[in-house]
Enzyme design. Structure first.
Site: not given
Ligand SMILES: [Zn+2]
Length: 357
Positions: A75, A129
């Site tokens: 991400d 994350e």
């Protein structure tokens, strides 16, 4: 959509970095990129592949004596007029170029092109994350698929600008409260002023001398900072409570329990309440794969000062470090970019380390 991660893209980590950046994957929107990554990993006959939500795991089963994890998050933070990627000279600009699709590209490139590595390898491409830890793919794997994390050593390919950053500091937040008694300020002597009492807290912070600790050649600088202060009732009231929020960043030779004991010592006699804490991680550079890795990099490690997912591995007893081509100072910045040379260096280093079977 046809999968842009074709075999001629996978062989070149620079081209692969751009291809990954050009698949939008802001946190909680990683399905497309996870699908693409899973598909290419499943095409590699030397890997067995599994998936949990939008976290993809692939591993070799070659019967080597030791196993190494290479991990990266899929991400990015929200786009900021920096999508898709652009190239200017030897720089690739775009959201996630430094943090951390260039690192993901190195891992994916190795997964696809190195069928016979020196150690058994586990690749983890994980989701979420950049947001709260309850969404963090590595956190979810530790909870629901802990067997994926079995390893002797782990490398997180977070941006470090090609430097090995080992271990990480722990963090603890606490509120130190002083109490008094309310009164009308016209008769202030009838009350006890909690804000005045907070002066004792601030003086201790001012006098505080933080430790510098060297472990395995890495130097950690601790810090104790007031980060917020609140108190007061009204313009004519002697306040009865004042709170100073403090944040201790502690070297990984202290456990959270020892860090708490230290805070109690610093604020002896004052009311202290811990609100949040996360343990640090020792550098763990004495494991054999770690020593070989440092030899392949050929440079001294530095201490990681911020908190990273490295400590999730440390909590499981797996030594871990950060090593990636991106510049950490550019992470989350609108002009985020990565140097093509750093990607090439990173790929060459990982090959030197892992191909020598
Ligand atoms: Zn990151």
């Amino acid at each position: 959509m046809a999968n842009p991660l074709t075999s001629d893209v996978l062989v070149d980590p620079v081209v692969l970095t751009r291809a990954l950046v050009d698949i939008e994957s802001v946190s909680l929107d990683e399905k497309v990129i996870a699908d693409c990554v899973e598909e290419v990993l499943r095409q590699a006959p030397h890997l067995s592949v599994d998936r949990h939500q939008n976290t993809v795991m692939a591993r070799t089963g070659l019967g080597r004596e030791q196993r190494v994890v290479l991990a990266g998050h899929l991400d990015t933070v929200p786009l900021n007029d920096n999508f898709p990627s652009t190239v200017v000279d030897d720089l690739i600009y775009g959201c996630g170029t430094a943090d951390m699709k260039s690192g993901v590209a190195l891992a994916l490139h190795l997964a696809a092109t190195l069928p016979d590595p020196r150690y058994d390898l586990t690749f983890l491409f994980y989701e979420a994350e950049e947001i709260e830890s309850r969404f963090n793919g590595l956190n979810l794997v530790a909870k629901h698929r802990p067997e994926w994390l079995a390893a002797d050593f782990a490398v997180l390919l977070e941006p470090t600008y090609g430097v090995v950053e080992a271990g990480c500091q722990g963090t603890m937040r606490a509120v130190v409260r002083t109490r008094g008694r309310r009164a009308h300020t016209a008769r202030a002597w009838r009350g006890v002023n909690a804000i005045h009492a907070a002066g004792a807290v601030l003086r201790r912070l001012e006098d505080y001398r933080a430790r510098t600790v060297t472990i395995d050649g890495c130097t950690y600088r601790e810090g104790l900072s007031a980060v917020r202060i609140s108190g007061g009732v009204a313009g004519n009231v002697v306040p009865d409570v004042c709170s100073v929020e403090v944040n201790l960043r502690f070297a990984p030779d202290r456990t959270p329990e020892q860090a708490l004991a230290h805070l109690h010592e610093v604020f002896d006699g004052l009311d202290l309440e811990v609100t949040d804490s996360a343990p640090g991680a020792l550098p763990g550079l004495d494991a054999a794969p770690a020593r070989d890795f440092l030899a392949a990099v050929g440079a001294e490690p530095a201490a990681k000062l911020g908190w990273t997912d490295v400590s999730r591995f440390a909590a499981l007893g797996i030594p871990a470090l950060n090593y990636g081509p991106g510049d950490p100072q550019l992470a989350h910045a609108p002009d985020e970019h990565v140097e093509i040379g750093k990607i090439r260096d990173g790929a060459a280093t990982l090959h030197r380390w892992l191909a020598a079977y």
